[in-house]
Structure formats: structure tokens, C-alpha cells
Scaffold this motif. Sequence first.
Motif, PDB file in Angstrom:
ATOM      1  N   ARG A 217      33.262 -92.407 -34.605  1.00 32.72           N
ATOM      2  CA  ARG A 217      32.885 -92.250 -35.940  1.00 32.72           C
ATOM      3  C   ARG A 217      31.502 -92.484 -36.236  1.00 32.72           C
ATOM      4  O   ARG A 217      30.620 -91.854 -36.858  1.00 32.72           O
ATOM      5  N   ALA A 218      31.084 -93.686 -35.639  1.00 32.87           N
ATOM      6  CA  ALA A 218      29.488 -94.148 -35.909  1.00 32.87           C
ATOM      7  C   ALA A 218      28.635 -93.174 -35.250  1.00 32.87           C
ATOM      8  O   ALA A 218      27.702 -92.812 -35.894  1.00 32.87           O
ATOM      9  N   ALA A 219      29.159 -92.444 -34.067  1.00 33.96           N
ATOM     10  CA  ALA A 219      28.088 -91.433 -33.645  1.00 33.96           C
ATOM     11  C   ALA A 219      27.931 -90.228 -34.371  1.00 33.96           C
ATOM     12  O   ALA A 219      26.867 -89.791 -34.717  1.00 33.96           O
ATOM     13  N   VAL A 220      29.158 -89.821 -34.748  1.00 29.03           N
ATOM     14  CA  VAL A 220      29.203 -88.565 -35.637  1.00 29.03           C
ATOM     15  C   VAL A 220      28.131 -88.696 -37.017  1.00 29.03           C
ATOM     16  O   VAL A 220      27.389 -88.008 -37.413  1.00 29.03           O
ATOM     17  N   GLU A 221      28.511 -89.831 -37.690  1.00 22.40           N
ATOM     18  CA  GLU A 221      27.775 -90.171 -38.948  1.00 22.40           C
ATOM     19  C   GLU A 221      26.360 -90.578 -38.748  1.00 22.40           C
ATOM     20  O   GLU A 221      25.614 -89.927 -39.365  1.00 22.40           O
ATOM     21  N   ALA A 222      25.886 -91.127 -37.390  1.00 23.97           N
ATOM     22  CA  ALA A 222      24.558 -91.491 -37.239  1.00 23.97           C
ATOM     23  C   ALA A 222      23.908 -90.086 -36.992  1.00 23.97           C
ATOM     24  O   ALA A 222      22.458 -89.727 -37.327  1.00 23.97           O
ATOM     25  N   PHE A 223      24.444 -89.042 -36.436  1.00 27.70           N
ATOM     26  CA  PHE A 223      23.764 -87.987 -35.964  1.00 27.70           C
ATOM     27  C   PHE A 223      23.685 -87.096 -37.234  1.00 27.70           C
ATOM     28  O   PHE A 223      22.777 -86.162 -37.389  1.00 27.70           O
ATOM     29  N   GLU A 224      24.604 -87.024 -38.162  1.00 33.68           N
ATOM     30  CA  GLU A 224      24.585 -86.338 -39.503  1.00 33.68           C
ATOM     31  C   GLU A 224      23.499 -86.918 -40.103  1.00 33.68           C
ATOM     32  O   GLU A 224      22.453 -86.038 -40.974  1.00 33.68           O
ATOM     33  N   ARG A 225      23.038 -88.083 -40.153  1.00 37.19           N
ATOM     34  CA  ARG A 225      22.164 -88.709 -40.998  1.00 37.19           C
ATOM     35  C   ARG A 225      20.720 -88.236 -40.395  1.00 37.19           C
ATOM     36  O   ARG A 225      19.759 -87.657 -40.889  1.00 37.19           O
ATOM     37  N   ALA A 226      20.748 -88.270 -38.882  1.00 38.64           N
ATOM     38  CA  ALA A 226      19.674 -87.700 -38.403  1.00 38.64           C
ATOM     39  C   ALA A 226      19.210 -86.173 -38.320  1.00 38.64           C
ATOM     40  O   ALA A 226      18.149 -86.064 -38.519  1.00 38.64           O
ATOM     41  N   ASP A 227      20.200 -85.510 -38.416  1.00 40.53           N
ATOM     42  CA  ASP A 227      20.038 -84.008 -38.851  1.00 40.53           C
ATOM     43  C   ASP A 227      19.295 -84.035 -39.943  1.00 40.53           C
ATOM     44  O   ASP A 227      18.464 -83.040 -40.512  1.00 40.53           O
ATOM     45  N   ALA A 228      19.775 -84.914 -40.896  1.00 40.81           N
ATOM     46  CA  ALA A 228      19.433 -84.566 -42.281  1.00 40.81           C
ATOM     47  C   ALA A 228      17.912 -84.790 -42.411  1.00 40.81           C
ATOM     48  O   ALA A 228      17.122 -84.266 -43.488  1.00 40.81           O
ATOM     49  N   THR A 229      17.359 -85.871 -41.732  1.00 38.27           N
ATOM     50  CA  THR A 229      15.937 -85.966 -41.785  1.00 38.27           C
ATOM     51  C   THR A 229      15.119 -84.960 -41.708  1.00 38.27           C
ATOM     52  O   THR A 229      13.893 -84.659 -41.581  1.00 38.27           O
ATOM     53  N   GLY A 230      15.549 -83.954 -40.436  1.00 35.96           N
ATOM     54  CA  GLY A 230      14.910 -82.741 -40.094  1.00 35.96           C
ATOM     55  C   GLY A 230      13.806 -83.289 -38.773  1.00 35.96           C
ATOM     56  O   GLY A 230      12.871 -82.271 -38.392  1.00 35.96           O
ATOM     57  N   LYS A 231      13.897 -84.341 -38.344  1.00 39.61           N
ATOM     58  CA  LYS A 231      13.052 -84.900 -37.391  1.00 39.61           C
ATOM     59  C   LYS A 231      13.577 -85.141 -36.039  1.00 39.61           C
ATOM     60  O   LYS A 231      13.013 -85.845 -35.080  1.00 39.61           O
ATOM     61  N   LEU A 232      14.708 -84.672 -36.016  1.00 37.05           N
ATOM     62  CA  LEU A 232      15.496 -85.152 -34.595  1.00 37.05           C
ATOM     63  C   LEU A 232      15.084 -84.418 -33.538  1.00 37.05           C
ATOM     64  O   LEU A 232      15.166 -83.211 -33.596  1.00 37.05           O
ATOM     65  N   ALA A 233      14.567 -84.701 -32.513  1.00 37.73           N
ATOM     66  CA  ALA A 233      14.113 -84.164 -31.409  1.00 37.73           C
ATOM     67  C   ALA A 233      15.283 -83.463 -30.499  1.00 37.73           C
ATOM     68  O   ALA A 233      16.288 -84.046 -30.306  1.00 37.73           O
ATOM     69  N   VAL A 234      15.005 -82.314 -30.084  1.00 39.99           N
ATOM     70  CA  VAL A 234      16.064 -81.580 -29.309  1.00 39.99           C
ATOM     71  C   VAL A 234      15.527 -80.937 -28.188  1.00 39.99           C
ATOM     72  O   VAL A 234      14.611 -80.264 -28.165  1.00 39.99           O
ATOM     73  N   HIS A 235      16.344 -80.822 -27.211  1.00 46.46           N
ATOM     74  CA  HIS A 235      16.170 -80.072 -25.889  1.00 46.46           C
ATOM     75  C   HIS A 235      17.281 -79.109 -25.865  1.00 46.46           C
ATOM     76  O   HIS A 235      18.409 -79.375 -25.872  1.00 46.46           O
ATOM     77  N   GLU A 236      16.493 -77.850 -25.434  1.00 44.41           N
ATOM     78  CA  GLU A 236      17.639 -76.719 -25.621  1.00 44.41           C
ATOM     79  C   GLU A 236      17.445 -75.887 -24.382  1.00 44.41           C
ATOM     80  O   GLU A 236      16.385 -75.793 -23.868  1.00 44.41           O
ATOM     81  N   ARG A 237      18.472 -75.544 -23.697  1.00 46.22           N
ATOM     82  CA  ARG A 237      18.622 -74.827 -22.348  1.00 46.22           C
ATOM     83  C   ARG A 237      19.475 -73.609 -22.573  1.00 46.22           C
ATOM     84  O   ARG A 237      20.745 -73.834 -22.914  1.00 46.22           O
ATOM     85  N   ARG A 238      18.970 -72.338 -22.190  1.00 47.37           N
ATOM     86  CA  ARG A 238      19.820 -71.163 -22.402  1.00 47.37           C
ATOM     87  C   ARG A 238      20.160 -70.784 -20.848  1.00 47.37           C
ATOM     88  O   ARG A 238      19.005 -70.568 -19.984  1.00 47.37           O
ATOM     89  N   GLU A 239      21.214 -70.146 -20.579  1.00 51.30           N
ATOM     90  CA  GLU A 239      21.682 -69.846 -19.185  1.00 51.30           C
ATOM     91  C   GLU A 239      22.564 -68.597 -19.218  1.00 51.30           C
ATOM     92  O   GLU A 239      23.261 -68.309 -20.465  1.00 51.30           O
ATOM     93  N   GLY A 240      22.331 -67.741 -18.076  1.00 49.60           N
ATOM     94  CA  GLY A 240      23.339 -66.715 -18.304  1.00 49.60           C
ATOM     95  C   GLY A 240      23.817 -66.490 -16.910  1.00 49.60           C
ATOM     96  O   GLY A 240      23.245 -66.676 -15.799  1.00 49.60           O
ATOM     97  N   GLY A 241      25.089 -65.536 -16.817  1.00 49.10           N
ATOM     98  CA  GLY A 241      25.734 -65.619 -15.543  1.00 49.10           C
ATOM     99  C   GLY A 241      27.254 -65.019 -15.756  1.00 49.10           C
ATOM    100  O   GLY A 241      27.758 -65.569 -16.567  1.00 49.10           O
ATOM    101  N   HIS A 242      27.518 -64.268 -14.804  1.00 47.46           N
ATOM    102  CA  HIS A 242      29.103 -63.642 -15.096  1.00 47.46           C
ATOM    103  C   HIS A 242      29.172 -62.870 -15.989  1.00 47.46           C
ATOM    104  O   HIS A 242      30.303 -63.285 -16.850  1.00 47.46           O
ATOM    105  N   ASP A 243      28.381 -62.427 -16.813  1.00 49.81           N
ATOM    106  CA  ASP A 243      28.359 -61.706 -17.982  1.00 49.81           C
ATOM    107  C   ASP A 243      28.697 -62.602 -19.410  1.00 49.81           C
ATOM    108  O   ASP A 243      28.974 -62.169 -20.251  1.00 49.81           O
TER     109      ASP A 243
END
Length: 367
Positions: free
Chosen positions: A204-230
Motif C-alpha cells: 500500500r505504501a508503494a502504491v500511494e508513494a508512486f501515485e504522489r510521484a506521478d502527480a508531480t510530473g517529474k518522475l523519471a521513467v525508462h521505457e522499452r518496446r519489444e516485438g516478436g511472435h506477432d
Amino acid sequence: METIISIFREVRDPRDVNSRHLVSSMLFISLAATLCGAKSAVDIADFGEANAATLGEVIDLPHGVPSHDSFSRVFRLLDPTELATALARFGQALRAALGLGAPRGVVAVDGKSLRRGYERGRACMPPLMVSVWDAETRLSIAARHAEGGNEVGATLAVLKSLVLKGCIVTADALHCHPRMAEAVRTAGAHYALGLKGNHGPLHRAAVEAFERADATGKLAVHERREGGHDRQERRRVSVIARPCEAPAFPGLAALARIEAERKSPSGKIETATRYVALSKRLSPRRVLEVTRAHWSIENNLHWQLDVVFSEDDARTRKNYGPQNLAVIRRMALDILRAHPAERSIARKMKLATWSKEFFFELFAHMR
């Protein structure tokens, strides 16, 4: 081969002192037979009979090759901790022969059921083995039978005997508890433990903490896209420092969130969000690398055991037989994987059966 035989000589023989066959010789024959595809005590005995002359060049067989009943009896009576210790010593010897030091990267921990190794009337309770896996070298570090299906207890016991300094130990949410965290940190390692509702307050603490971090709009994010087997997959990873309201948890330094999205050929989109408890703050990119490395224990160990060694179909059931043969399979898999030939594990196994020269080459790495 002498290295392996010397390791097997340290295994305590559970039989009477007047037993005709040395337990070290029987274990070596079992390992050699498993390298060539043997699945049961009957297969091991048949292999021994067919290759008695070759085996006689390596081990003493004053009374010939043991019968399948003798092999079965040894595996039923042998204390699984004896073979587990032999596996650990074998792993150290193999790493030394390959020029590898102690594990330094991701060390994955996971349990695996021996699905058809249950005793009569106990199909709901098959034996459970806990595996400790070096994701970087793809070699087993240790394995232990989880008595009574107690995966948590078996994991804590096996970690006490390992040198893990500098490693990152990964495990699923079953192991996200204070005792596991304390054991890993005591060993000088860091942890990345899956976090679900089984640890309610921290989740619960993790969920709530990330919700607050998201609300600031400053949370660093690493994104990776992959494809295979359709399929198209996207993963977004973010990391935050331990929130002030997080409950006490040994060594907790940060929390990670992994948001996964998968699009199937039909256009259906599936999403999932996972959280990870970290004892060291890692970059989002590194968190993704660590969590992906964890799954090599499924793809490169458990899958091989089931598909190549037919572990899930093994019908050995009595006493400690299933657990002990499971350790022999892990030794055989490590030997096959260590050979540099660019062949699959299954092809190496077949070649070991067909070629005496290749069979002996498999053991050359243990010198």
C-alpha cells in the motif's frame, strides 16, 4: 572426472557397512547416465550395463554394475542435504575450472515442484526444490529440498551457506518478508524482491508513494518496446526512494514500479503493474535488467529440466528419490552447458550417448 568422484566420496553412505557397491561409484554412474538421457533408476542401471567397460576405466566396479534396485535404494535412503552439499562443492569446482570467481551479478531464487514425484495418495503435495541460480553464467549455485513444501524455510537455510557478497538476489513476492531481506543483507548482498499484497502495508505504501510521484510530473521513467511472435510489448520502469510512511523492512532503500503492456495479434491489450522492493537504489534501466535476468531461472534452468530432462514426468516417488535425482539432473545440466560446443543441451546429450570421445570431453572442464 577425479574431481567429481572425490566430491561424491564425501557423501555419507546411508546403507550398512557391508554394502557391495561404493556410493561414490553409484553416484558417478548416475551422473554419467543422466548426461546421456537416463530418466530413472532402471535407465541408469541399463546405461551402466551397456557401458561397463568404459566406466571401469574411471571407477572401481569389483562387483560389476549395480542393479536398478540398488540404485533406487541408494536414492531413496540418501539424505538430500548430502547431495545438496555435493552440488555446492561441484559448482565451486566447475566455476574454478572455467576461470570464474564467486557470483557477482544477479542471483535468482525460485522453487520448482517435482510434479509427478509425489508419494501415493499425496498428489496435492509433490516434492519442492529450491534453486539458487547465477543468471550471468547460467550455472546452478545450490539446490535444496523444501521439507513439507516450506519454500521460505528452505530458501533461508540455503542462503546461509552461500557466498553472495556483491550480488543482487532476486525472488518473487513469496520471499518479500523481513527474514529474507535480513538474510540477504547479512550475506553482504542486495535484494530485488517482488512486492504484492502478501506484504500489505508495504505494498500500500508503494502504491500511494508512486501515485504522489506521478502527480508531480517529474518522475523519471525508462521505457522499452519489444516485438516478436506477432506480439508487441512495452515496459515502463520508475524508481523512488523509500517513502517515509513505509513500514519497517530490513535494508529497504527504494521501490520500483514496472508497468507492462502487451498487444496480441488480435489487437487485445493486456496490462499489468508490478512493484519491487530494493535494498539499493538502482536506475530504472538497471531495474529492468535485473528483473529480466531473474526470469532466466525459468527459461534456462526449469525449462531445460522439464523439456530436456523430463523432470516433470519423472515417476520416481519413494522417500528421497525424487529430490536426489533432481540434484543429479542439475549437475548434468551444468556440465552440458559448460562445454563450449555450439549445440543445444539436447544435442550435446545425444552426442554424449553416441560418442565416447565427446562424453569424456564433457568432464575435461573439471580438471
